[in-house]
Design an enzyme around this catalytic site. Structure first.
Site, PDB file in Angstrom:
ATOM      1  N   ASP A   1       1.300  -7.744   2.163  1.00  0.00           N
ATOM      2  CA  ASP A   1       1.357  -6.295   1.931  1.00  0.00           C
ATOM      3  C   ASP A   1       2.813  -5.832   1.812  1.00  0.00           C
ATOM      4  O   ASP A   1       3.382  -5.261   2.738  1.00  0.00           O
ATOM      5  CB  ASP A   1       0.659  -5.578   3.091  1.00  0.00           C
ATOM      6  CG  ASP A   1       0.384  -4.107   2.803  1.00  0.00           C
ATOM      7  OD1 ASP A   1       0.935  -3.583   1.816  1.00  0.00           O
ATOM      8  OD2 ASP A   1      -0.365  -3.483   3.575  1.00  0.00           O
TER       9      ASP A   1
ATOM     10  N   HIS B   1       0.823  -1.214   0.000  1.00  0.00           N
ATOM     11  CA  HIS B   1       0.000   0.000   0.000  1.00  0.00           C
ATOM     12  C   HIS B   1       0.856   1.263   0.000  1.00  0.00           C
ATOM     13  O   HIS B   1       0.398   2.327  -0.411  1.00  0.00           O
ATOM     14  CB  HIS B   1      -1.017  -0.008   1.147  1.00  0.00           C
ATOM     15  CG  HIS B   1      -0.483   0.251   2.514  1.00  0.00           C
ATOM     16  ND1 HIS B   1      -0.179  -0.758   3.408  1.00  0.00           N
ATOM     17  CD2 HIS B   1      -0.208   1.409   3.171  1.00  0.00           C
ATOM     18  CE1 HIS B   1       0.235  -0.235   4.537  1.00  0.00           C
ATOM     19  NE2 HIS B   1       0.239   1.082   4.432  1.00  0.00           N
TER      20      HIS B   1
ATOM     21  N   SER C   1       3.938   2.232   8.475  1.00  0.00           N
ATOM     22  CA  SER C   1       3.722   1.285   7.391  1.00  0.00           C
ATOM     23  C   SER C   1       5.027   1.045   6.639  1.00  0.00           C
ATOM     24  O   SER C   1       5.682   1.984   6.205  1.00  0.00           O
ATOM     25  CB  SER C   1       2.677   1.817   6.410  1.00  0.00           C
ATOM     26  OG  SER C   1       1.408   1.851   7.009  1.00  0.00           O
TER      27      SER C   1
END
Length: 728
Positions: free
Chosen positions: A226, A84, A662
């Site tokens: 991810d 992402h 992240s």
């Protein structure tokens, strides 16, 4: 003696329990955290984690694109981050013919690696606590408003002065960032190097990298891969440079060793990254304000927009590709806002905040110091005064700024300035103004229409957003364009939107070209989209001015309040840390399951079996690629399987993470890479305001799953060959 030992044991247990909370400054690790980290399971000297004057793990952790974290995993600049985080770059290279979002992308050699325009990667070279220097500068410099101590512009000047005084070597790629911490009670200078030739190397299909999509976002258990891969390039001398075909992979000074030994319950782990923002020093009134303004608007306005967007995206692959990143970004903090508000109520955070602030106020009273009470009263008054304009401002931002891409008109500020200088009936002056406006429009027109290729989608979103905005803001308080809608269009906002796209010079390329052939100031002055944009700008200005006076004394009061909270913690022997502000931090804890509700227990890891159990070929969020199913059915996991033969996918740790973490590397006690952080759990979304170690977890992709997808699924074994891997 037994009683004393028992008390000592309790004290150590309390210290260990506190260790999980904190986004720690690397410069404070030796003094504040090293002992506890060793107690929890750190096996390497703290200097190998961070050192002032030697290469350490810190040198392999980078700021990716300004909003995420990445880690260097090979000597030739190979970078690992989240799918992402790389989503915008993947989208940038995707088309209906080459749909890398759907199909994934793998460069099978260096020549196939794709340059990513605008993407930058930043290394942190040095971190310097220069609090005394800044405080000395503040004493001698003029500061009539009393706000220089938080002013980025002022701090930039101070950073330049310090660099010159200390003879810090600066290059064209060097960036100095001086930031205030603890409300302006301490200052750190970050010396950074920025690389701008970044190339996409690999990304799994969204059915792996985004498995579960919106349904599973912020949830546990997860089965998503991810991750994505990029490479940093430099000139032939290893210096940062703009993209050039003959640039070469960067020979980095530090890359991470990867451990395939896996994780067990209660294993120690630590994370380094760039957490974006949190607000641990808020008073209870500010928490309520956040719930009722920012979170409320994100929940309700974004929900309406996303419903319209998703319907359009499912109709057309080209629309899906264009809006994929925008939709994902919107949905991410839409669900965050919902979960945070639910959690703040469920966990009684307001009561906790009230107890904390009463404790500090009592401490001040005991010492005969009323500064905390004055600061507290000031903040409460400010919050009360700014509540209404903040609510309105958030409505404008969410419904009419963030949501409406077609309102990003080409340099409208320059056009507006030009129009404002129009000289009445002076034809010569009008001609000069028109010429200036035409130059601006000619320069930016093509770019604007390329950025909004689906006007019918924009039209549908705008109709919904105007209704949503009007539903939350009383008629007499709405931005000025609604007077036009009420009078000229008899209150029909749909008709107004249709008029924008039918008659505005920005409504279609044909309208724009027609105007450019026969331009006039009169047409510009009456253009519906320009009037709409100016109305939005005016609304934002009015709400900002309404809050300006209320906020005037906030920073000074907040500084006093934070200083009091710091002093109170330190008196109790509790280590302190500042709120997150996108600077490099470290957090540590353990691999741990949790119990979100009575009778519900979530384990600390997931396997590929869970993805197969969730598979739904009729739901795009839970499609499993055919090849992945084949590998699962054959149990063809290679050396990446667990000891019991299953394929690990994700795990959770009780570290203190937030947005910006992240892509962060997750280390074991030996400082080896075991995973990549990508999300938090729904029950832990209150962590931005109040950390609860019993319920907050960071979700991580197991490095074994990442390598399994690269090797066995993608067949990109050449990438595996350049990694430094240990089995245990």
């Amino acid at each position: 003696m037994r009683k004393q030992l028992f008390i000592a044991a309790l004290s150590l247990a309390a210290l260990t329990a506190q260790a999980d909370e904190g986004m720690w400054m690397l410069t404070d690790l030796r003094a504040q955290n090293a002992a506890v980290m060793r107690e929890l399971g750190l096996e390497i000297p703290i200097e190998q984690v961070y050192s002032d004057n030697a290469i350490s793990l810190k040198d392999a952790v980078v700021h990716f694109g300004g909003g995420c974290t990445g880690e260097i995993i090979s000597s030739e600049g190979l970078l690992l981050t989240n799918h992402h985080c790389g989503y915008g770059a993947i989208q940038q290279h995707s088309s209906v013919e080459h749909d890398y979002l759907t199909d994934g992308f793998w460069a099978m050699n260096r020549n196939e690696e794709l340059p990513c325009e605008g993407l930058k990667v930043t290394f942190i070279d040095r971190i310097l606590d220069i609090t005394p220097y800044v405080q000395a500068q503040l004493k001698v410099d003029e500061d009539p408003q009393g706000t220089n101590y938080l002013s980025p512009k002022y701090l930039e000047k101070v950073a330049d002065r310090f660099a010159k005084a200390e003879k810090i070597e600066l290059t064209p790629a060097t960036r100095l960032e001086l930031k205030a911490f603890y409300g302006g009670n301490r200052y750190y200078l970050f010396v950074k190097t920025v690389y701008s030739d970044i190339r996409m190397v690999g990304a799994p299909p969204s059915s792996i990298g985004k498995f579960g999509a919106d349904t599973d976002n912020w949830m546990w258990p997860r089965q998503t891969g991810d991750f994505s891969l990029f490479r940093i390039y430099a000139d032939k001398d290893g210096k940062p440079a703009e993209y050039a075909k003959d640039n070469v992979p960067l020979k980095v000074k530090k890359h991470l060793k990867i451990n395939l030994g896996g994780i067990e319950k209660n294993d120690f782990a630590f994370v380094m990254g760039f957490p974006g923002r949190n607000w641990r020093y808020m008073i209870s009134d500010e928490v309520e304000e956040r719930m009722q303004t920012t979170n409320f608007m994100r929940h309700h306005v974004r929900g309406d927009r996303q419903e319209v967007l998703m319907a359009e995206m499912l109709k057309d692959p080209a629309v899906r590709i264009h809006y994929a990143s925008k939709y994902a970004s919107s949905a991410n903090y839409w669900k965050n806002a919902i979960g945070m508000n639910e959690g703040l109520v469920r966990l009684g955070v307001l009561d906790t905040k009230r107890a904390q602030q009463e404790k500090l106020l009592a401490r001040g009273s005991e010492k005969g110091d009323n500064s905390y009470q004055q600061a507290f009263d000031q903040i409460r008054s400010i919050v009360q005064q700014r509540r209404a304009p903040l609510y309105h401002q958030q409505a404008i931002n969410e419904a009419l700024v963030t949501a409406l891409d077609f309102m990003k008109l080409p340099s409208t500020k320059e056009v507006a300035v030009a129009l404002s200088k129009k000289g009445g009936k002076d034809s010569q002056k009008e001609g000069e103004v028109l010429q200036k406006a035409l130059e601006v429009l000619q320069k930016n027109g093509e770019k604007y229409f390329a950025s909004v290729p689906f006007p019918e989608v924009e039209r549908a979103v705008a109709k919904k957003m105007l209704k949503t905005y009007a539903g939350y803001i009383p008629q007499e308080e709405r931005i000025s364009i609604f007077k036009v809608i009420d009078t000229r269009f008899k209150g029909d906002s749909d008709a107004f939107v249709d008029a924008c796209f039918k008659y505005s010079i920005f409504g279609s390329k044909e309208n724009f070209d027609k105007f450019m052939r026969r331009p006039s100031l009169n047409t510009l002055e009456k253009d519906w989209m320009l009037l709409f944009k100016y109305s939005i700008t005016d609304g934002l200005l009015k709400t900002a001015l309404a809050m300006e006076q209320a906020n005037k004394n906030y920073d000074a009061a907040h500084k006093v309040w934070v200083k009091g909270m710091m002093d109170m913690k330190q008196e109790n022997g509790t280590p302190i840390y500042p709120d997150a502000n996108s600077t490099l931090r470290l957090t540590y804890g353990k691999v741990r399951p949790y119990e979100p509700a009575d009778g519900v227990v979530y384990d600390y890891y997931t396997t590929l079996k869970g993805a197969m159990e969730k598979e739904d070929p009729n739901n795009w969020e839970f499609v499993v690629p055919a090849k992945l199913k084949q590998l699962y059915q054959a149990k063809d996991f290679g050396r990446y399987a667990m000891k019991n033969g299953e394929m690990p996918v994700c795990f959770i740790i009780d570290t203190d993470n937030t947005g910006g973490n992240s892509g962060s590397p997750v280390f074991n006690g030996k400082g080896e890479l075991i995973g990549t952080g990508f999300d938090r759990n729904y029950e832990g979304l209150t962590g931005d305001i109040a950390f609860r170690p019993s319920s907050q977890r960071a979700a991580c992709v197991d490095i074994r799953y990442t390598l399994f997808i690269i090797d066995k699924y993608a067949g990109a074994s050449h990438l595996i060959d350049e990694l430094d891997i240990v089995a245990e």
